[in-house]
Design an enzyme around this catalytic site. Structure first.
Site: not given
Ligand SMILES: [Zn+2]
Length: 427
Positions: A96, A260, A385, A387, A390, A412
């Site tokens: 954009d 978005d 968590c 991910c 973490c 995260h």
């Molecule tokens: Zn995490």
């Protein structure tokens, strides 16, 4: 519903050394840094939005350096962002113009033609017509007609429609791999619905609703309802810059195809409290406050105190060091919660010392803050968590300090939000 991440060169150094607080050895900016989709095991979004205003050009500098700008134009968006279609099949690469960056100019600095060229060079899959922000928004019942609004508002409305008409033709020449998106601006639900109808008549089947950032959720609901009434069902809707991400149900209710946002990333370091996100067992978003341990030598508040003579910089540095050690020792099981909190709060007291404030009010503020930090540390959310942030950074991601921790926490949050959205999609 697809979540598009609005990028603003949000990368981290995967080799960052938390103990020494410095970048990995021999790190080259951008080349060795990683985007959220590179760092995490799975991309935490369904597409990336790049604004011309962020990329910039010779006349209107953005966030990119001159070398990055040249590489972006030469290599295209996907290569520059290391977001190849082969690894992220079906993902959107959306462009954009970044209307907010030129909101104070009488007209957008970009034409329909050069915008289409920018999207072609960048290899975008989707691109928005060059719009101009309208900041007015009528209360229900006020519905001003086009002859009642100030000249500036009328101009912005007409420029946006005129650009969309020209952009539809310029964009259509880019071939089948590109979907032109017409942007809607207006000062009321009725004017936005009229604009939407005009864009659909021009041939657009994907529209982007702009200017909703300052709107409250009930205003957004009214806009979406008006849109749905005005449009044939084949027309898809995208919401530009949707910050109220706790209100996903409104988007779902009105069949929004995509939106978005940068909120999950930005709130990691711009929100006063909601810095680290989690999902509750019942599927809601919940939040923890990150522990602020700023760098004593870089902190403006501390510099000011040093100038005034109320705090010695060396003392501040020792308190900072003790706070970091306290949190780390607690996380590793080598200190109690109270020991960790004591160290954090000693530094907090030095940072927030204000001799104008009475001792009892100071004590109240400290007790409140201690409780907030105790909630974060007691639950040890970094251990719950999976991910990569973490797993690798652990409690460091819960410390509010330097871009590499703060953006990791943001990454995260993107992971948590994307998971939340995909569960939300389930009937
Ligand atoms: Zn995490």
């Amino acid at each position: 519903m697809r979540f598009i991440f609005a990028d603003s060169l949000d990368t981290i150094d995967p080799g960052y050394d938390f103990l020494a607080d410095r970048n990995g050895a021999g790190r080259t900016i951008h080349r060795d840094d990683q985007y959220p989709h590179e760092f995490l095991d799975d991309a935490p979004y369904d597409g990336i939005l790049v604004s011309r205003g962020i990329v910039g050009d010779a006349r209107h500098p953005g966030k990119y350096s001159e070398a990055q700008l040249m590489r972006f134009r030469r290599e295209g968006a996907r290569r520059f962002l290391r977001y190849p279609e082969t690894r992220f099949p079906g993902s959107m690469m959306m462009g954009d113009c970044g209307a907010f960056t030129y909101r104070n100019l009488p007209a957008p600095p970009y034409s329909a033609e050069d915008t289409a060229e920018f999207y072609a060079d960048g290899g975008f899959t989707h691109g928005c017509s060059p719009d101009h922000l309208i900041f007015d928004f009528d209360e229900p019942g006020a519905d001003r007609s086009i002859t009642d609004v100030p000249e500036d508002v009328r101009n912005r409305y007409e420029i946006t429609l005129q650009n969309a008409a020209e952009f539809y033709h310029a964009g259509s020449r880019l071939g089948g791999g590109f979907t032109p998106m017409g942007v809607i601006q207006g000062w009321s639900t009725a004017s936005m619905a009229d604009a939407a109808r005009s864009l659909a008549d021009m041939g657009y089947d994907y529209l982007a609703i702009g200017g909703t950032v300052p709107l409250k959720i009930d205003q957004i609901r009214r806009v979406l309802a008006a849109m749905r009434n005005a449009l044939p069902s084949r027309v898809r809707l995208h919401l530009l810059g949707f910050g109220k991400i706790e209100e996903l149900s409104a988007l779902e209710e009105f069949g929004v195809t995509s939106f978005d946002t940068t909120s999950p990333l930005l709130r990691a370091f711009k929100d006063a409290k909601k810095n680290y996100w989690m999902r509750t067992p019942s599927g809601d978003l919940s939040y923890y406050t990150a522990i602020r341990i700023p760098q004593a030598t870089e902190n403006n508040k501390l510099k000011q105190k040093a100038l005034e003579g109320s705090l010695n910089q060396e003392d501040a540095r020792l308190l900072e060091d003790a706070a970091l050690k306290g949190v780390r020792a607690y996380a590793a099981g080598g200190a109690t919660l109270e020991q960790g909190l004591d160290a954090v709060m000693d530094y907090w007291a030095a940072l927030n010392w204000d001799e104008e404030v009475s001792p009892s009010r100071r004590a109240d503020a400290a007790a409140k803050q201690r409780k907030v930090y105790a909630d974060t540390l007691t639950d040890r959310p970094w251990e719950h968590c999976g991910c990569r942030v973490c797993r690798e950074a652990g409690v460091e991601a819960l410390i509010f300090r330097t871009s590499n921790r703060n953006k990791r926490r943001g990454i995260h949050n993107l992971h948590v939000f994307h998971t939340h959205l995909s569960e939300f999609r389930q009937p």
